[in-house]
Design an enzyme around this catalytic site. Structure first.
Site, PDB file in Angstrom:
ATOM      1  N   ASP A 182      -4.465   5.330 -24.292  1.00  0.00           N
ATOM      2  CA  ASP A 182      -3.707   5.214 -25.535  1.00  0.00           C
ATOM      3  C   ASP A 182      -3.070   3.832 -25.570  1.00  0.00           C
ATOM      4  OD1 ASP A 182      -2.445   6.465 -27.974  1.00  0.00           O
ATOM      5  OD2 ASP A 182      -0.624   5.927 -26.863  1.00  0.00           O
ATOM      6  N   GLU A 266      -8.928   4.734 -28.812  1.00  0.00           N
ATOM      7  CA  GLU A 266      -8.706   5.046 -30.220  1.00  0.00           C
ATOM      8  C   GLU A 266      -9.484   4.086 -31.109  1.00  0.00           C
ATOM      9  OE1 GLU A 266      -4.228   6.160 -30.852  1.00  0.00           O
ATOM     10  OE2 GLU A 266      -4.344   4.594 -29.333  1.00  0.00           O
ATOM     11  N   ASP A 349       3.044   9.072 -25.338  1.00  0.00           N
ATOM     12  CA  ASP A 349       1.857   8.267 -25.083  1.00  0.00           C
ATOM     13  C   ASP A 349       0.931   8.912 -24.054  1.00  0.00           C
ATOM     14  OD1 ASP A 349       2.708   6.286 -26.869  1.00  0.00           O
ATOM     15  OD2 ASP A 349       3.981   5.372 -25.345  1.00  0.00           O
TER      16      ASP A 349
END
Length: 361
Positions: A182, A266, A349
């Site tokens: 992340d 991502e 996170d």
């Protein structure tokens, strides 16, 4: 596999004059050909673009004899680059029409290794047309056939060469490890196994120094030598910040690639996120797009797999234990995810990275 290696060059006065001539000639040929393409298109709109014939750099040499002083391969590559840019525009209008090259502090040209004309020997490199060899700081050895090289001069005045090599692909030992990553601003990267990679915020740390140098530059008289010196100081600081950032990106990406077989990241729409003026500078400084690019080409080199999560995958809003979705983390000040269903409490996170990991399992 093609790999590029970038090294610092230390040309002498004579070599700098030749490089300046080559930079200028390639820019001239590019702009001249672009102007003629625009003129031909306006005069022959009804004709097929592919049917229109344009002059070549060789034809320009009869009209402009000073073009003979530089590497003909550099001029040919300028023509090829314009051809690609022109075709890309007509293929996809969103790319934008080719622009004329300006005379700036950033210059470059590309040449090919034709018949072994480019080679390194005794810490010096030979390039076509230039009789003497240029001193090179080769900090890394490589094996393979040199295909081409691009010589550039950056705003700080330094010279670099990027050498494209057809090198043997080195395979890393396979590992069964999978990881979710992340990306953030407070911490640069957070992995699903709880590891944090700190965000050094190089631009923010150098902001005061940069502001002072830019203020000094604005006060210098235009065209003066003092202004040129002040401009170089600003360019050197920008270059230092960029090099610090690249060094961090390479170290983090190399560690992740070495330790994991599958990496899930991502799909961040950085261009849209930069429209947030409160966070734009921080987002630009953290370089998520560049990090993804580096990860992807290193994964290709070393036979690793990169999985990009769908853009609509709400990794930060899902509970990594039960899958419940909550909108609490839409508020960026909320740093802890608390699930109202299963009661799980976890750093937001780490929770997001664990959700990304599920895409690899």
């Amino acid at each position: 596999m093609l790999k590029a290696y970038k090294f610092r060059l230390y040309p002498n006065v004579e070599q700098r004059i030749y490089l300046a001539k080559t930079f200028g000639c390639t820019r001239f040929v590019y702009n001249r050909m672009l102007a003629e393409r625009i003129k031909s298109y306006e005069e022959n709109k009804a004709l097929d673009i592919k049917a229109i014939k344009y002059p070549s750099p060789a034809q320009y040499k009869t009209e402009f004899e000073w073009l003979k002083e530089v590497d003909s391969l550099a001029l040919a590559n300028a023509q090829m680059n314009l051809g690609k840019a022109y075709k890309n525009f007509f293929r996809d209008k969103s790319i934008g029409f080719p622009r004329f090259k300006k005379k700036t502090n950033t210059n470059s040209y590309t040449t090919n290794n034709q018949n072994g004309t480019v080679y390194i020997e005794n810490k010096h490199i030979k390039v076509p047309k230039l009789k003497s060899m240029i001193k090179i700081k080769q900090h890394r050895e490589f094996n393979g056939l040199i295909k081409s090289c691009t010589i550039s001069q950056v705003p700080s005045g330094k010279y670099y060469i990027s050498i494209l090599v057809d090198a043997e692909n080195i395979q890393l030992p396979k590992t069964g490890s999978k990881i979710g990553v992340d990306l953030g601003i407070k911490e640069f990267a957070i992995t699903s196994n709880g590891e944090f990679f700190h965000n050094p915020k190089y631009l923010k740390k150098s902001a005061k120094r940069l502001a002072k140098l830019q203020k000094d530059l604005s006060r210098k008289q235009k065209g003066s030598n003092n202004r040129k010196k002040a401009k170089i100081k600003v360019a050197k600081l920008h270059e230092k910040i960029s090099n610090q950032r690249k060094d961090m990106l390479h170290k983090v990406s190399t560690q992740l690639i070495n330790e994991n077989q599958v990496i899930v990241i991502e799909d961040l729409k950085v261009s849209n996120m930069l429209k947030n003026h409160k966070l734009a500078k921080s987002i630009a400084d953290v370089s998520w797009s560049e990090f993804r690019r580096i990860l992807e080409y290193k994964a290709k080199w070393y036979s690793r797999e990169i999985i990009v999560a769908p853009s609509n995958y709400a990794s930060s809003q899902l509970c990594s234990d039960c899958g419940n979705q909550s909108s609490q983390t839409k508020n960026l000040s909320c740093r802890t995810y608390i699930c109202s269903v299963c009661g799980m409490i976890m750093d937001r996170d780490i929770n997001a990275s664990k959700n990304l990991l599920k895409l690899a399992i």
